[in-house]
Design a protein around this motif. Structure first.
Motif, mmCIF file in Angstrom:
data_model
loop_
_atom_site.group_PDB
_atom_site.id
_atom_site.type_symbol
_atom_site.label_atom_id
_atom_site.label_comp_id
_atom_site.label_asym_id
_atom_site.label_seq_id
_atom_site.Cartn_x
_atom_site.Cartn_y
_atom_site.Cartn_z
ATOM 1 N N SER A 172 -3.655 6.988 -30.844
ATOM 2 C CA SER A 172 -4.780 6.649 -30.924
ATOM 3 C C SER A 172 -5.332 5.816 -32.123
ATOM 4 O O SER A 172 -6.419 5.026 -32.264
ATOM 5 N N GLU A 173 -4.746 5.917 -33.448
ATOM 6 C CA GLU A 173 -4.952 5.201 -34.667
ATOM 7 C C GLU A 173 -4.600 3.679 -34.262
ATOM 8 O O GLU A 173 -5.220 2.820 -34.801
ATOM 9 N N ARG A 174 -3.523 3.452 -33.568
ATOM 10 C CA ARG A 174 -3.142 2.035 -33.227
ATOM 11 C C ARG A 174 -4.214 1.569 -32.049
ATOM 12 O O ARG A 174 -4.547 0.427 -32.122
ATOM 13 N N ARG A 175 -4.364 2.445 -31.048
ATOM 14 C CA ARG A 175 -5.417 1.960 -29.960
ATOM 15 C C ARG A 175 -6.820 1.550 -30.662
ATOM 16 O O ARG A 175 -7.387 0.359 -30.204
ATOM 17 N N GLN A 176 -7.099 2.164 -31.930
ATOM 18 C CA GLN A 176 -8.312 1.926 -32.502
ATOM 19 C C GLN A 176 -8.344 0.705 -33.451
ATOM 20 O O GLN A 176 -8.962 -0.069 -33.223
#
Ligand code: PEP
Length: 249
Positions: free
Chosen positions: A94-98
């Motif tokens: 999710s940190e890469r998605r965000q």
């Protein structure tokens, strides 16, 4: 029997001095009864793979590019990870998605490239706090799974990690019922799409504030095959407690 996996994600933490934690892990769990994976920052992948050679601890990357090579300054390819000694790569955290605006299509392409290179792709999904409050959790997870997992997925080349965004690094953990509901949903979606042979054998990890103190309860939940662990994977003393809980589950 699905493979159990305790996976550590060091994120942007750690320098060569941190590799001493790995020696402690190897000493405390020389022959673990579950898979153990550490995904250090890219700068440490080669050194960690060399340090863990001959042990039961696998090394993974935290991301890779969808292209096999080319003009992508600062990125890392799946082949480079393999060359450095990695066996796994996390995609779609999710940190890469965000932070990097990665879409399901991007993650699908990365997973496809990673598995073609011989890596096991740990594909992440998870809802935000707002999405859960709005009652959209299963819709979001369903869409992320459909978009992010490539057709080429098998039980050997793919692991799914369910990580509610609101539980990552916050100390907030869903109830066991909430974890069970999503993991049962993921299992059903995998079987529906890939058939029982593949869908029932892809390991599904839970991630989000897993600690030695809550790991026993989480691993007792149906369809939880292990954990993707951030903060508590940085110190061997914490991560060994999680490995032990998974071994005993
Ligand atoms: C993660 O980053 O994947 C994670 C689950 O972090 P933490 O364990 O710190 O919540």
């Amino acid at each position: 029997m699905r493979n159990k996996l305790a996976a550590g994600n060091w994120k942007m933490n750690g320098t060569s001095a941190s590799l001493a934690e790995i020696d402690t892990l190897i000493t405390s769990h020389p022959t673990p009864k579950c898979g153990v994976l550490i995904c250090p920052p890219a700068t440490l992948v080669g050194a960690m793979a060399a340090r863990t050679k001959g042990s039961a601890i696998a090394t993974g990357g935290q991301d890779c590019h969808a292209d096999t090579s080319g003009a992508h300054t600062g990125d890392i390819s799946a082949d480079m990870l393999v060359d450095a000694g990695a066996s796994h790569v996390i995609v779609g955290h999710s940190e890469r998605r965000q932070d990097h605006h990665e879409s399901d299509a991007d993650i699908n392409a990365k997973a496809k490239t990673a598995t073609a290179a011989g890596l096991i792709a740990v594909i992440c999904c998870g809802e935000s706090d707002d999405q859960r409050v709005a009652g959209k959790t299963l819709d979001i997870i369903g869409a992320q799974l459909a978009g992010s997992i490539p057709e080429t997925a098998t039980a050997e080349n793919t692991v799914v990690a369910y990580e509610p965004i609101w539980a990552i690094g916050t100390g907030k953990v869903p109830t066991l019922e909430q974890i069970g509901e999503v993991h049962d949903f993921i299992r059903g979606a995998l079987i529906k799409r890939f058939g029982t042979e593949i869908g029932d054998n892809i390991s599904v990890l839970y991630g989000g504030s897993v600690k030695p103190s809550n790991a026993d309860d989480i691993f007792a939940v149906n369809n939880v095959d292990g954990a993707l662990v951030g903060g508590a994977s940085l110190k061997a003393v914490d991560f060994t407690g999680i490995i032990t809980a998974l071994e005993n589950s």
